[in-house]
Design a protein around this motif. Structure first.
Motif, PDB file in Angstrom:
ATOM      1  N   VAL A  50     -11.007 112.390 -42.718  1.00  0.00           N
ATOM      2  CA  VAL A  50     -10.678 113.077 -43.985  1.00  0.00           C
ATOM      3  C   VAL A  50     -10.087 114.444 -43.695  1.00  0.00           C
ATOM      4  O   VAL A  50      -9.143 114.886 -44.356  1.00  0.00           O
ATOM      5  CB  VAL A  50     -11.955 113.330 -44.841  1.00  0.00           C
ATOM      6  N   ARG A  51     -10.664 115.106 -42.718  1.00  0.00           N
ATOM      7  CA  ARG A  51     -10.191 116.445 -42.362  1.00  0.00           C
ATOM      8  C   ARG A  51      -8.700 116.406 -42.010  1.00  0.00           C
ATOM      9  O   ARG A  51      -7.934 117.277 -42.406  1.00  0.00           O
ATOM     10  CB  ARG A  51     -10.993 116.946 -41.161  1.00  0.00           C
ATOM     11  N   LYS A  83     -22.777 109.938 -50.582  1.00  0.00           N
ATOM     12  CA  LYS A  83     -23.384 108.629 -50.253  1.00  0.00           C
ATOM     13  C   LYS A  83     -23.604 108.496 -48.748  1.00  0.00           C
ATOM     14  O   LYS A  83     -23.376 107.437 -48.160  1.00  0.00           O
ATOM     15  CB  LYS A  83     -22.543 107.469 -50.813  1.00  0.00           C
ATOM     16  N   SER A  84     -24.067 109.591 -48.134  1.00  0.00           N
ATOM     17  CA  SER A  84     -24.312 109.580 -46.686  1.00  0.00           C
ATOM     18  C   SER A  84     -25.518 108.718 -46.323  1.00  0.00           C
ATOM     19  O   SER A  84     -25.780 108.481 -45.152  1.00  0.00           O
ATOM     20  CB  SER A  84     -24.506 111.008 -46.172  1.00  0.00           C
ATOM     21  N   ASP A  85     -26.257 108.268 -47.356  1.00  0.00           N
ATOM     22  CA  ASP A  85     -27.392 107.370 -47.080  1.00  0.00           C
ATOM     23  C   ASP A  85     -26.900 105.947 -46.767  1.00  0.00           C
ATOM     24  O   ASP A  85     -27.634 105.134 -46.233  1.00  0.00           O
ATOM     25  CB  ASP A  85     -28.345 107.333 -48.288  1.00  0.00           C
ATOM     26  N   LEU A  86     -25.645 105.654 -47.109  1.00  0.00           N
ATOM     27  CA  LEU A  86     -25.086 104.321 -46.845  1.00  0.00           C
ATOM     28  C   LEU A  86     -24.270 104.378 -45.546  1.00  0.00           C
ATOM     29  O   LEU A  86     -23.848 105.464 -45.131  1.00  0.00           O
ATOM     30  CB  LEU A  86     -24.173 103.897 -48.013  1.00  0.00           C
ATOM     31  N   PRO A  87     -24.024 103.219 -44.922  1.00  0.00           N
ATOM     32  CA  PRO A  87     -23.221 103.247 -43.692  1.00  0.00           C
ATOM     33  C   PRO A  87     -21.822 103.800 -43.980  1.00  0.00           C
ATOM     34  O   PRO A  87     -21.195 103.401 -44.973  1.00  0.00           O
ATOM     35  CB  PRO A  87     -23.133 101.769 -43.287  1.00  0.00           C
ATOM     36  N   PRO A  88     -21.332 104.724 -43.139  1.00  0.00           N
ATOM     37  CA  PRO A  88     -20.023 105.342 -43.420  1.00  0.00           C
ATOM     38  C   PRO A  88     -18.875 104.366 -43.189  1.00  0.00           C
ATOM     39  O   PRO A  88     -18.905 103.578 -42.245  1.00  0.00           O
ATOM     40  CB  PRO A  88     -19.950 106.508 -42.437  1.00  0.00           C
ATOM     41  N   LEU A 136     -15.650 115.429 -54.550  1.00  0.00           N
ATOM     42  CA  LEU A 136     -16.494 114.363 -53.999  1.00  0.00           C
ATOM     43  C   LEU A 136     -15.655 113.194 -53.514  1.00  0.00           C
ATOM     44  O   LEU A 136     -14.725 112.753 -54.196  1.00  0.00           O
ATOM     45  CB  LEU A 136     -17.495 113.868 -55.055  1.00  0.00           C
ATOM     46  N   ILE A 137     -16.024 112.719 -52.341  1.00  0.00           N
ATOM     47  CA  ILE A 137     -15.395 111.518 -51.764  1.00  0.00           C
ATOM     48  C   ILE A 137     -16.543 110.563 -51.426  1.00  0.00           C
ATOM     49  O   ILE A 137     -17.591 111.007 -50.941  1.00  0.00           O
ATOM     50  CB  ILE A 137     -14.604 111.893 -50.483  1.00  0.00           C
ATOM     51  N   ASP A 138     -16.364 109.274 -51.729  1.00  0.00           N
ATOM     52  CA  ASP A 138     -17.393 108.285 -51.391  1.00  0.00           C
ATOM     53  C   ASP A 138     -17.207 107.900 -49.917  1.00  0.00           C
ATOM     54  O   ASP A 138     -16.223 107.246 -49.568  1.00  0.00           O
ATOM     55  CB  ASP A 138     -17.228 107.066 -52.321  1.00  0.00           C
ATOM     56  N   PRO A 155     -13.736 102.786 -48.125  1.00  0.00           N
ATOM     57  CA  PRO A 155     -12.498 103.328 -47.554  1.00  0.00           C
ATOM     58  C   PRO A 155     -11.779 104.276 -48.521  1.00  0.00           C
ATOM     59  O   PRO A 155     -11.897 104.123 -49.744  1.00  0.00           O
ATOM     60  CB  PRO A 155     -11.649 102.074 -47.311  1.00  0.00           C
ATOM     61  N   LEU A 156     -11.061 105.190 -47.940  1.00  0.00           N
ATOM     62  CA  LEU A 156     -10.257 106.119 -48.748  1.00  0.00           C
ATOM     63  C   LEU A 156      -9.139 105.333 -49.424  1.00  0.00           C
ATOM     64  O   LEU A 156      -8.683 104.318 -48.888  1.00  0.00           O
ATOM     65  CB  LEU A 156      -9.639 107.198 -47.849  1.00  0.00           C
ATOM     66  N   THR A 157      -8.713 105.812 -50.610  1.00  0.00           N
ATOM     67  CA  THR A 157      -7.653 105.091 -51.327  1.00  0.00           C
ATOM     68  C   THR A 157      -6.596 106.084 -51.809  1.00  0.00           C
ATOM     69  O   THR A 157      -6.752 107.300 -51.659  1.00  0.00           O
ATOM     70  CB  THR A 157      -8.221 104.384 -52.580  1.00  0.00           C
TER      71      THR A 157
END
Ligand SMILES: Nc1nc2c(ncn2[C@@H]2O[C@H](COP(=O)(O)OP(=O)(O)OP(=O)(O)O)[C@@H](O)[C@H]2O)c(=O)[nH]1
Ligand SMILES: [Mg+2]
Length: 469
Positions: free
Chosen positions: A357-358, A345-350, A316-318, A322-324
């Motif tokens: 990520v890919r 958490k795709s319901d929140l703004p990305p 899982l990634i939020d 931002p990525l950390t």
């Protein structure tokens, strides 16, 4: 196998002990009927205890004359019984005291308590079932999924036994012919050509009749394992990405604590659900952090061990933050394990596009955007899991015989011996050597059926059973 007469009569409570509608006490052995006659008073004492018929009456203590319970008793005369011996089954009321009193009466009138699995062991020793069928009994009892039961039932019906017996027979015939030829060709030294020809046709028979179908059964092992044992999913990710929320959503219940504070889960939490008739085990783990405290370090160590056990890692990634460097650390921990990347958490703004990520975390497995809080996303994830990991094994194992681990090992050894026989023949080695390899293949098949007289193996299998089976 010749029936082995077993001298003593065994008894056991076959149902779980506790308060319930019905409890069952079983007796098996030469004294079963005489013991029943001592402790059972039928309603009509004039009538004999006809076999394979239920009789209504009471259990009475033969010493005190005290009535213990109202029961239905069934006497089944050998050999058409589970153990091939005389069997008596007493359907009584189920309660701790009443079951134990009746069992005590059976023991005081000549029976001894059964060992775990001893009834099934007797069925095996008396030749009614082979070892693969005995293993099927325990698989059915243990099976937690529909698919596992279907596989085990095929074994219970003796389908593997029939195949293995056929292969054993083919090998035996081949070996006999080979040996006849060995004797014969000693008299006729110059007849080398016909021997080579005969050996070739014999080898073809072994390859066609044994090696090919045997390889087909072996090839089902891995997929069969999925159906029998199910699959293990491990939820991993840095803290607070929604792993525990995902666990709860997959299970459809609040199993793990979810809070807004990172570092909530510190242990591995495990539960199961059924998907497509197969058991899915899910492990929720402690979030992987860069600078963990002592407890978290333990948790992270356990997470790494869980990854090693997993059939599939759900990473899982939020997607809303931002990525950390912590995501980086998780990526390294997963390594080459099979994975599915869930951008939660795709319901929140990305905070970043999936593409990012890919590129940053290349590797096997798809990238899916979803929200643990959206039931239709969870359904879609389950459908994806079922299609990727469960449907194909079900389809491929449909109406197939699938070996368990022990059987697979015997089959592999038999196969190796056949391959060696083939190599020896192609290099024109002595027929005696070929014959030895065929013999070794046959021994492995016999061991699969439990004909090797391996007491340790029998103990290992039958002691897994419960008492009363
Ligand atoms: N908006 C939104 N919030 C979510 C979603 N999934 C989880 N959360 C919230 O994210 C927070 C962390 O969720 P958890 O499920 O506890 O996360 P975790 O990964 O188990 O966290 P740790 O156990 O601390 O590692 C909670 O406040 C959840 O309600 C989602 O899909 N959308
Ligand atoms: Mg958690």
């Amino acid at each position: 196998m010749d029936p082995v007469p077993l001298q003593d009569t065994i008894c056991a409570i076959a149902t779980p002990i506790g308060e319930a509608g019905i409890g069952l006490i079983k007796l098996s052995g030469p004294e079963a009927l005489s013991i029943a006659k001592k402790i059972f008073r039928p309603k009509d004492p004039q009538k004999s205890l006809k076999s394979h018929t239920l009789h209504y009456g009471w259990i009475k203590d033969p010493v005190t004359g005290e009535t213990l319970d109202e029961v239905l008793l069934c006497f089944m005369a050998a050999p058409r019984t589970y153990t091939c011996e005389d069997v008596v089954e007493i359907n009584c009321h189920s309660g701790y005291a009443v079951l134990n009193r009746i069992l005590g009466l059976a023991m005081s009138t000549g029976a001894r308590p059964a060992q775990p699995g001893e009834f099934t062991r007797r069925a095996f020793l008396n030749g009614r079932i082979d070892l693969s069928q005995a293993e099927a009994v325990i698989e059915i009892i243990r099976s937690r999924s529909e698919q596992g039961i279907l596989l085990a039932n095929r074994h219970l019906r003796g389908e593997l036994r029939q195949l293995v017996e056929k292969w054993h027979e083919t090998l035996l015939q081949a070996q006999t012919r080979l040996e006849a030829f060995i004797d014969f060709s000693e008299d006729l030294e110059e007849e080398a050509e016909p021997e080579a020809l005969a050996n070739k046709s014999l080898l073809e028979e072994v390859l066609e009749g044994v090696a090919r179908p045997l390889a087909a059964v072996l090839s089902k092992y891995e997929e069969g394992r999925v159906l029998r044992e199910g699959i293990t999913l491990v939820l991993v990710g840095k803290p607070n990405v929604g792993k525990s929320s995902m666990l709860n959503a997959l299970l459809g219940k609040d199993r793990a604590i979810v809070t807004a504070a990172p570092g909530t889960t510190r242990d591995v939490i495990e539960d199961t659900f059924i998907l497509g008739g197969v058991q899915v085990r899910v492990l929720d783990t402690a979030g992987i952090r860069s600078q963990p405290d002592e407890i978290e370090s333990y948790g992270i160590e356990m997470t790494i061990r869980s990854i090693a056990e997993a059939d599939v890692v759900l990473w899982l990634i939020d997607n809303s933050r931002p990525l950390t460097a912590e995501d980086e650390k998780v990526y390294e921990s997963i390594g080459e394990s099979r994975r599915i990347v869930l951008l939660n958490k795709s319901d929140l703004p990305p905070a970043f596009p999936i593409e990012c990520v890919r590129q940053r975390f290349p590797g096997n497995g798809p990238f899916l955007g979803l929200s643990a809080k959206n039931p239709s996303h969870i359904e879609r994830l389950k459908t994806y899991l079922a299609e990727s990991f469960i449907m194909r094994p079900i389809e491929n194992c449909k109406s197939e015989i699938v070996p368990n681990l022990r059987q697979k090992e015997c089959l592999e050894k038999a196969m190796n011996a056949i391959v060696r026989a083939e190599e020896l023949m192609s290099s024109n080695a002595y027929s005696e050597l070929v014959s030895l390899e065929l013999e070794s293949a046959r021994r492995q098949l016999a061991a699969l059926l439990g004909r090797g007289n391996d007491a340790e193996l029998l103990d290992r299998i039958f002691l897994q059973f419960c008492v009363g089976k």
